[in-house]
Design an enzyme around this catalytic site. Sequence first.
Site, PDB file in Angstrom:
ATOM      1  N   PHE A 111       0.813  -1.216   0.000  1.00  0.00           N
ATOM      2  CA  PHE A 111       0.000   0.000   0.000  1.00  0.00           C
ATOM      3  C   PHE A 111       0.848   1.267   0.000  1.00  0.00           C
ATOM      4  O   PHE A 111       0.396   2.343  -0.413  1.00  0.00           O
ATOM      5  CB  PHE A 111      -0.960  -0.008   1.192  1.00  0.00           C
ATOM      6  CG  PHE A 111      -0.399   0.462   2.498  1.00  0.00           C
ATOM      7  CD1 PHE A 111      -0.655   1.744   2.975  1.00  0.00           C
ATOM      8  CD2 PHE A 111       0.373  -0.386   3.287  1.00  0.00           C
ATOM      9  CE1 PHE A 111      -0.139   2.177   4.188  1.00  0.00           C
ATOM     10  CE2 PHE A 111       0.869   0.032   4.502  1.00  0.00           C
ATOM     11  CZ  PHE A 111       0.619   1.324   4.955  1.00  0.00           C
ATOM     12  N   LYS A 112       2.100   1.165   0.449  1.00  0.00           N
ATOM     13  CA  LYS A 112       2.952   2.351   0.501  1.00  0.00           C
ATOM     14  C   LYS A 112       3.173   2.945  -0.893  1.00  0.00           C
ATOM     15  O   LYS A 112       3.453   4.136  -1.036  1.00  0.00           O
ATOM     16  CB  LYS A 112       4.301   2.011   1.134  1.00  0.00           C
ATOM     17  CG  LYS A 112       4.217   1.369   2.519  1.00  0.00           C
ATOM     18  CD  LYS A 112       3.655   2.313   3.559  1.00  0.00           C
ATOM     19  CE  LYS A 112       3.533   1.668   4.923  1.00  0.00           C
ATOM     20  NZ  LYS A 112       4.795   1.468   5.626  1.00  0.00           N
ATOM     21  N   ASP A 113       3.041   2.119  -1.935  1.00  0.00           N
ATOM     22  CA  ASP A 113       3.214   2.629  -3.300  1.00  0.00           C
ATOM     23  C   ASP A 113       2.212   3.732  -3.630  1.00  0.00           C
ATOM     24  O   ASP A 113       2.516   4.633  -4.414  1.00  0.00           O
ATOM     25  CB  ASP A 113       3.045   1.500  -4.325  1.00  0.00           C
ATOM     26  CG  ASP A 113       4.171   0.477  -4.276  1.00  0.00           C
ATOM     27  OD1 ASP A 113       5.314   0.865  -3.973  1.00  0.00           O
ATOM     28  OD2 ASP A 113       3.899  -0.715  -4.538  1.00  0.00           O
ATOM     29  N   THR A 144       7.719   0.444   3.456  1.00  0.00           N
ATOM     30  CA  THR A 144       8.034   1.819   3.067  1.00  0.00           C
ATOM     31  C   THR A 144       9.341   1.886   2.288  1.00  0.00           C
ATOM     32  O   THR A 144       9.449   2.594   1.287  1.00  0.00           O
ATOM     33  CB  THR A 144       8.117   2.734   4.306  1.00  0.00           C
ATOM     34  OG1 THR A 144       6.807   2.899   4.850  1.00  0.00           O
ATOM     35  CG2 THR A 144       8.682   4.102   3.949  1.00  0.00           C
TER      36      THR A 144
END
Length: 462
Positions: A111-113, A144
């Site tokens: 999800f950090k993308d 991250t």
Amino acid sequence: MQYISTRGQVSPIGFIDAVLMGLADDGGLLVPEQIPQVAPSILKQWQELTYTELALEIFSLYIDDEIPRADLQKLVESSYATFRHTEVTPLQKLSDDRYVLELFHGPTFAFKDVALQFLGNLYAYVSERRNSVIHILGATSGDTGASAIEGVRGKEGIRICILHPHEKVSKVQELQMTTVDDANVLNLSVKGNFDDCQRIIKDLFADIDFKHRYHLRAINSINIARILAQTVYYFYGYFQAVKQGSPAKINFSVPTGNFGDIFAGYLAKKMGLPIHKLILATNENNILARFVNEGLYQPGDFKETYSPSMDIQVASNFERYLYYLYGEEAGIVASLMAQFKTDGRLTVSGDILAQVQGDFAAYSVANEACLDTISAYHQTYGYLLDPHTACGVTAADQLAAPGEATITLSTAHPAKFDEAIQLRQIKQTYPPQIQALFAKPQFQTVVDGTNEAIQAQLEKFF
């Protein structure tokens, strides 16, 4: 839009300067001077937008015209063109009241993308526009680092150093970071845990002379741009659930360790998105769940779990929530954070605790319960959860009431955590991008978990 510090000792600054400052120079975190309010009529219009169109509208509220709209549109479109799914963050319906919002379709399957593809492009834009050097320093509990590196590798005018806890991330997470051999990337494998890495980062950013001398910029969720980017998928997920016939009451269940992801949901709700419950899911490192349920914010004994990206005891975004919890009184927040630094604990009670419990529901998921949920959902729905998403789903099953729909944020592809999934004799096929990592050489430097050791590496690299 101007940005101010949660501790009140930084003059209001614009969006780009807030992004460049990262951690506020007074040690606090930057927040918007006002939270934009989105009327129900606008929400209805936004339901018909694509993900990139929606992101453009939400970013525009926080950037005004500091970045021309045409430039901002290019930044947004180029950031999400790297995702493997046309919807960027597609919503999967598992049952009438259970949904999973897949946030793992970016380059590093995490999800950090969603935030870091944008932030990487934003840094490149600012570097070119201001003819300035960008030296990025960040810490990661696993995801991250890879996302940040992927966002800026090879970009002119940018160097990045990432700290990760030595041998305390999954193998795939480690490989995604350390198989990168670009000259502008340095991976430091720190002897210690993520909290050690995060403390060092905050200490170095708090050293204003060092920060300015080496042009340090933040990539962690202390950077306000990260939070703003993550608010977008709450709106998008909510709108998709409505289109799929979801009940009127829609919850979000968020696996969280650093409080950034769920704070983005809190911000979306304050903007006007009618989220019913924000469910905070932790693993056995449960400082945040204990705060919500008991009013005590105090690190406990560190535990290694099957969900290592949540193996965090001190949540770096917690201060932003305190700022709003205490009525945007910066003096109170500064006093509380000084107390926490001295005593190692904070307590709330009475009306303040009641407000916390009005803002969040919270559940701490035991290690084996996480694996039980992976097995149960794989058997019942034919859907494979990663261990972090499984914590969110478990919390949803415990805390969502009948008649409520719950969207769990799926923070990573299960292939990133095959060590845990194999414990339940579930076999999966790696995506080719991940499978290819195992044949590549690694590049990392193992260092002691001290400020001095990290500082010496940075002085050589930057």
